[in-house]
Design an enzyme around this catalytic site. Sequence first.
Site, PDB file in Angstrom:
ATOM      1  N   VAL A 490       0.848  -1.186   0.000  1.00 18.67           N
ATOM      2  CA  VAL A 490       0.000   0.000   0.000  1.00 18.67           C
ATOM      3  C   VAL A 490       0.889   1.242   0.000  1.00 18.67           C
ATOM      4  O   VAL A 490       1.790   1.362   0.835  1.00 18.67           O
ATOM      5  CB  VAL A 490      -0.916   0.023   1.243  1.00 18.67           C
ATOM      6  CG1 VAL A 490      -1.786   1.275   1.232  1.00 18.67           C
ATOM      7  CG2 VAL A 490      -1.791  -1.223   1.298  1.00 18.67           C
ATOM      8  N   THR A 541       4.722   4.422   6.885  1.00 15.79           N
ATOM      9  CA  THR A 541       4.386   5.745   6.356  1.00 15.79           C
ATOM     10  C   THR A 541       4.697   6.812   7.398  1.00 15.79           C
ATOM     11  O   THR A 541       4.733   6.519   8.596  1.00 15.79           O
ATOM     12  CB  THR A 541       2.888   5.848   6.002  1.00 15.79           C
ATOM     13  OG1 THR A 541       2.124   5.939   7.221  1.00 15.79           O
ATOM     14  CG2 THR A 541       2.415   4.631   5.218  1.00 15.79           C
ATOM     15  N   LYS A 565       5.105   7.512  14.001  1.00 16.89           N
ATOM     16  CA  LYS A 565       5.064   7.996  15.381  1.00 16.89           C
ATOM     17  C   LYS A 565       3.732   8.635  15.773  1.00 16.89           C
ATOM     18  O   LYS A 565       3.503   8.908  16.948  1.00 16.89           O
ATOM     19  CB  LYS A 565       6.187   9.010  15.619  1.00 16.89           C
ATOM     20  CG  LYS A 565       7.566   8.403  15.672  1.00 16.89           C
ATOM     21  CD  LYS A 565       8.622   9.442  16.006  1.00 16.89           C
ATOM     22  CE  LYS A 565       9.047  10.213  14.787  1.00 16.89           C
ATOM     23  NZ  LYS A 565       9.798   9.403  13.814  1.00 16.89           N
ATOM     24  N   VAL A 595      11.152   5.033  17.867  1.00 15.73           N
ATOM     25  CA  VAL A 595      12.235   5.733  18.565  1.00 15.73           C
ATOM     26  C   VAL A 595      13.511   4.924  18.386  1.00 15.73           C
ATOM     27  O   VAL A 595      13.538   3.730  18.675  1.00 15.73           O
ATOM     28  CB  VAL A 595      11.933   5.876  20.072  1.00 15.73           C
ATOM     29  CG1 VAL A 595      13.055   6.654  20.754  1.00 15.73           C
ATOM     30  CG2 VAL A 595      10.604   6.564  20.303  1.00 15.73           C
ATOM     31  N   ALA A 597      15.187   3.992  15.660  1.00 14.89           N
ATOM     32  CA  ALA A 597      15.290   3.061  14.525  1.00 14.89           C
ATOM     33  C   ALA A 597      15.263   1.629  15.043  1.00 14.89           C
ATOM     34  O   ALA A 597      14.287   1.209  15.655  1.00 14.89           O
ATOM     35  CB  ALA A 597      16.524   3.358  13.689  1.00 14.89           C
ATOM     36  N   GLU A 653      15.197  16.248   7.020  1.00 18.36           N
ATOM     37  CA  GLU A 653      13.927  16.185   6.298  1.00 18.36           C
ATOM     38  C   GLU A 653      14.001  17.169   5.126  1.00 18.36           C
ATOM     39  O   GLU A 653      14.841  18.084   5.120  1.00 18.36           O
ATOM     40  CB  GLU A 653      12.770  16.569   7.227  1.00 18.36           C
ATOM     41  CG  GLU A 653      12.511  15.581   8.342  1.00 18.36           C
ATOM     42  CD  GLU A 653      11.978  14.244   7.838  1.00 18.36           C
ATOM     43  OE1 GLU A 653      11.344  14.210   6.754  1.00 18.36           O
ATOM     44  OE2 GLU A 653      12.216  13.232   8.519  1.00 18.36           O
ATOM     45  N   LYS A 668       9.181  11.586  20.395  1.00 18.73           N
ATOM     46  CA  LYS A 668       9.906  10.384  20.808  1.00 18.73           C
ATOM     47  C   LYS A 668       9.974  10.278  22.324  1.00 18.73           C
ATOM     48  O   LYS A 668       9.825   9.187  22.899  1.00 18.73           O
ATOM     49  CB  LYS A 668      11.307  10.381  20.203  1.00 18.73           C
ATOM     50  CG  LYS A 668      11.342  10.165  18.700  1.00 18.73           C
ATOM     51  CD  LYS A 668      12.752  10.283  18.148  1.00 18.73           C
ATOM     52  CE  LYS A 668      12.778  10.046  16.640  1.00 18.73           C
ATOM     53  NZ  LYS A 668      14.137  10.224  16.069  1.00 18.73           N
TER      54      LYS A 668
END
Length: 818
Positions: A490, A541, A565, A595, A597, A653, A668
């Site tokens: 998806v 996602t 998250k 949190v 990885a 990001e 986190k």
Amino acid sequence: MTQTNTLEQLDFAQNNLEKHSVNIHKFGGSSLATPECLERVVSIICRHCQLNDIIVVSANGKTTDLLLSLQQLALSGEPLDTSLALLSEQQTALIYALLNAENAGRLAGEFEQDLNRLVAWLAEDPAVFESDILALGEIWSARLLSALLNERICASYYLDARDFLVIDNPRDCRVDNPVSKANLQNCRRGQKLAVITGFICKDHAGNSCTLGRNGSDYSATIFASLLSAKNVTLWTDVDGIYSADPRVVPSARKLHRLPNAVARELGRLGNPVLHKKTLQPLTGSIGGAASHLHVASSFDVQAAATEIGEFGQIARQELSVTHLNDLLLVTCEALQGDVLADIVAEFSPVYSDQKSGQLVILASQQKALTDALAVLGAQLTVTPVSLIAAVGYQVALRLDIYGRFKRALKNDRVLRFFNSEEQHSIIALLPQETTPELLNKVHHEIVKDARHIGLVVAGLGNIGQRFLELLPGQLSRIPALENVHLVGLVSSKKALIQPDGLEVNSALADFSAQATDYTNGELLDWLKHHPYDEMILVDITPSEAFSRLYGEFFDLGIHVIGANKWAASAGTDIYHELKNKAGKSGSLWLGNTTVGAGLPVNYALDDLLGSGDQITEISGVFSGTLSWLFEHYDAQKPFSVLLKEALAQGITEPDPREDLSGRDVQRKLLILARAAGFELSLEDINCQNLVPESLQELGTEAFLQQAAGLDAYFLQQYQQANEKNACIRYIARFSSQQGKVKAGVSLELLAVEHAFANLTPCDNIFQIKSHWYQDNPLIIRGPGAGRDVTAGGLHSDLVTACRQLVNKQHQVTLKGIN
């Protein structure tokens, strides 16, 4: 079927309803036994039926048994009054409990006429009128349900199947398809819902006949064949077909999908739900269409049904164990050649062997077989036996299963092992009854590792792709993943769902070629009807909108592994609602990768709490991006230049303010505080935004053009730290001391020898203090971001989930037991 096609939507154009394919819904006696049961049936019809569907009914409750006992009493000349009074009381009680006064009076009058007719038949010749007597139960049931539908839901009528269903003879019950089909077409009425009697029919001479006990299921599939129906649903008192009789084997698991051939073999060998003739009309043996058969519970409509039809490899891996007691091993020299062929055709024995002149029949067939062989002057010997069988697609060719079956019976007396003709069963013939203990032992050996888990992956970006690249190797070498099947991919706009499983090595390529647009409603509808023992959804996602589906996933019993998250850091009320829903449905919710990885931070907290420890502090560097930035920043170049370098390398990001705002670290810390058992919301955590207000509202490009506005602040912070032989790091801190909670994320000055001060760029570090780790805190350090470690962390959660699910047992919804 869409909601607009059900009887809940009677304002939908009637002519459109007629265009939809016909579906057959059959309700058994236990589903119609009481007023409460009939109310449930009406609700099911309202929600699941179209106006042109067919409703097939058995007699209410134990009505057929009571009619049969009346016939036996009449044959033996015993009084009938008590049984007749009981029959009258039961039927009239149903009528008056459900219908309004006018309709109840009319039906009660018709019942009284039938009762007078019954008394006359019993007095005249109860043997000759046996089929007419037994047919009354279905007539009363159909008439009552039709009247109830007319009064409550929609226009309805009932049909006596003897008005159209013609068979060759009562022994074989072979349907005259052309005649029956034409008759049925003439009997049907437009714009009304038909309720038809199961179990009964007529022969070519017009005499009443029955299709045998439990023959209403057979009726339903016959009607499906005559009308080329798309689906047949048998609504009964158990929510599907199980790997063994769940009344005897508590660990039996539901078989969500069964190939036709396997279902036929189960019916032949004594499965308590499947009548041995039920599937014949659906597999072309009497001209049937390619219909699918569903077995569902009228007592638990939400439970997924068992579907019988033509499926791929995964459904063919299903295994079950069945048994039959009250069998006879017959030995006779005359059982050879044409004689044996004729006997087999007439009696359908479980087993026959020309070389030894033997066959195995039901004990109830003994007299008829003895009479048939007596005509030949043949002598026969009869030995009571039972059988136990492992059933599955081509199971006799699977040497591992064959070996386990024999090993399970090594300490039991077995007369012989043999396979069914189509190799779909391995059968052991026993000289003693099959006991519940033996059935449970064999079931444990055969079905212990046959639990199927479906896997849907949502989010096909960098990490999602790496997760899928690792999946083939994981499936091949991790025993806990042996029965995991990738069934769905998806993205934000497209989905590829394949119930029979996707090829894991080519899944991404198949997605690119075959995926179609989807809505959340369509995804939820598929998950609601998935054909697996368990379903795990891996959410990779970053979407807050997708995380809002978690509640509905949990309502459906779907397990969620989330790197996302948003749900774990949602508002307190929403978070608790999700936890409660997951707990109520038994859904697992794992999120170690939210949190750190792949670092085992959540696992460490779970282990400490589960062992009786109490967490007092959690602190550290939780952002791989901010870790990289402050490990590299030395004031030799402006902070804004370093930031753009990190952006170019994909470390930040796309909008670096997402990292600099501290919101990710704040979330986190909230997730970890909640995992440590504390009631906390995002608003309880102070968050220092490292972006000046003047740059916060700009577009991304404008921000990057004016990023030099960051430089003065960071230079000042660096210089102040340098003067104190310290460094700057973005730190998350949570503490609970004497009932007071303090939490915040901010830029701090740390001594250069501090544990948080000397990290490999992009590393995360987590320091945990507890009652056990107070003076010497527990420290977990390692990569806090990256496609490999995050994908690895997701696989760790997947293995953990599968290990927890392997022994999970579902409650069997069985009337009279649960």
